[in-house]
Design a protein around this motif. Structure first.
Motif, PDB file in Angstrom:
ATOM      1  N   VAL A   1       0.835  -1.206   0.000  1.00 46.29           N
ATOM      2  CA  VAL A   1       0.000   0.000   0.000  1.00 46.29           C
ATOM      3  C   VAL A   1       0.869   1.256   0.000  1.00 46.29           C
ATOM      4  O   VAL A   1       0.627   2.207  -0.751  1.00 46.29           O
ATOM      5  N   GLN A   2       1.900   1.269   0.845  1.00 46.28           N
ATOM      6  CA  GLN A   2       2.795   2.427   0.907  1.00 46.28           C
ATOM      7  C   GLN A   2       3.559   2.608  -0.405  1.00 46.28           C
ATOM      8  O   GLN A   2       3.735   3.728  -0.892  1.00 46.28           O
TER       9      GLN A   2
ATOM     10  N   ALA B   1       1.241   3.959  -3.069  1.00 44.17           N
ATOM     11  CA  ALA B   1       0.890   5.358  -2.814  1.00 44.17           C
ATOM     12  C   ALA B   1       1.970   6.316  -3.308  1.00 44.17           C
ATOM     13  O   ALA B   1       1.689   7.487  -3.585  1.00 44.17           O
ATOM     14  N   ASN B   2       3.186   5.820  -3.429  1.00 43.43           N
ATOM     15  CA  ASN B   2       4.292   6.666  -3.892  1.00 43.43           C
ATOM     16  C   ASN B   2       4.410   6.708  -5.414  1.00 43.43           C
ATOM     17  O   ASN B   2       5.259   7.428  -5.945  1.00 43.43           O
TER      18      ASN B   2
ATOM     19  N   ASP C   1       2.689   7.314  -9.244  1.00 38.56           N
ATOM     20  CA  ASP C   1       1.624   7.954 -10.003  1.00 38.56           C
ATOM     21  C   ASP C   1       1.131   6.967 -11.052  1.00 38.56           C
ATOM     22  O   ASP C   1       1.927   6.465 -11.867  1.00 38.56           O
TER      23      ASP C   1
ATOM     24  N   TYR D   1      -3.233  -1.826  -8.527  1.00 40.96           N
ATOM     25  CA  TYR D   1      -2.926  -0.486  -8.008  1.00 40.96           C
ATOM     26  C   TYR D   1      -4.185   0.172  -7.447  1.00 40.96           C
ATOM     27  O   TYR D   1      -4.176   0.727  -6.337  1.00 40.96           O
TER      28      TYR D   1
ATOM     29  N   THR E   1      -4.926   1.219  -3.433  1.00 43.10           N
ATOM     30  CA  THR E   1      -5.060   2.627  -3.065  1.00 43.10           C
ATOM     31  C   THR E   1      -6.501   3.045  -2.796  1.00 43.10           C
ATOM     32  O   THR E   1      -6.742   4.168  -2.359  1.00 43.10           O
TER      33      THR E   1
END
Length: 275
Positions: A201-202, A205-206, A208, A233, A237
């Motif tokens: 998840v982290q 999140a980084n 695009d 993805y 997110t």
């Protein structure tokens, strides 16, 4: 697009495209499931004569035709679908592969067939190919390897959690005595997968999404990652159901204190990933 169907049947779930599809009443969900349950390959092929129709069809639970064929152990239909799409690892809308669905439903013939054609190995093989490629720029190669590993890790986590939940339900229904080895394994695997999920998840999140998909589409070797990465993805997110499910699984310490309400809650959380 415009969809015309007989309203006495459940509607199809079709991804938009630039064409008008006329869907005969024989393509209702109930009829398609009946064909798959009986593994009637000929009439099934008549309903889905081309790759576009096969890829556009989604059941109301987000599963593709390949997933349902795997679930019902309909090997003849499944073989036809794989031959038409050349994609045995196609993902459901929740990021599940047909092999994972077959394993969850204990569809032995489907499992044997999918494994015989290398299903489930796609991204491991692709990771190796990306790593060894001399045509992909090093910076791009490192990033693409991360994308492939994310997909491989996510699908493995979902498969394991679903399988452990199925085993937990069977033990609860049979009113088995506590299996200390199983309960310890359940806690350990849940804790490990929660840590991995949090990391995914982290990581997601980084990134695009638009930039990631543009990079994936840049190389012929990695274009097949596009749909899989997009689905996973968005899952990582957009919701936390899988993490909540893992937390509940890891909190089970004694079958004797487990309740129907707890099982029902867990089932509601995992349902989109297992049906």
């Amino acid at each position: 697009m415009t969809i015309r169907i007989n309203q006495t049947y459940q509607p199809l779930h079709i991804q938009p495209n630039n064409e008008t599809e006329y869907l005969p009443q024989t393509l209702g969900e109930h009829m398609i499931k009946t064909l798959l349950r009986q593994d009637l390959a000929s009439p099934f092929q008549n309903c889905f004569p081309n790759e576009q129709l096969i890829r556009c069809y989604y059941f109301s639970d987000g599963m593709t035709l390949l997933h349902k064929a795997a679930e019902y152990d309909a090997v003849q239909c499944l073989r036809y679908l794989v031959e038409m799409t050349n994609d045995p690892d196609i993902l459901s809308k929740t990021g599940i592969t047909p092999l994972a669905q077959a394993l969850s439903c204990q569809s032995d013939a489907a499992i044997a067939y999918l494994r015989s054609i290398g299903a489930g190995q796609q991204f491991k093989m692709l990771s190796q190919l990306i790593g060894e490629s001399g045509t992909i720029a090093k910076a791009d190669r490192d990033q693409l390897l991360q994308f492939a590993v994310l997909i491989e890790t996510y699908t493995g986590i979902v498969t394991n959690l679903r399988d452990y939940f199925n085993q937990l339900c069977l033990r609860f229904i049979r009113d088995d005595d506590n299996d200390l080895l199983f309960m310890e394994s359940l806690r350990l695997i849940s804790r490990d997968h929660l840590q991995q999920l949090s990391g995914l998840v982290q990581t997601a999140a980084n990134w695009d999404l638009s930039s990631a998909l543009a990079l994936i589409d840049r190389y012929l070797l990695t274009k097949q990652l596009h749909e899989h990465f997009d689905v996973i993805y968005r899952h990582l997110t957009a919701d936390s159901e899988l993490i909540r499910f893992g937390e509940m699984m890891g909190s089970v310490t004694d079958l004797g204190t487990l309740t129907w309400d707890q099982l029902n809650t867990m089932q509601e959380l995992i349902d989109p990933y297992r049906q």
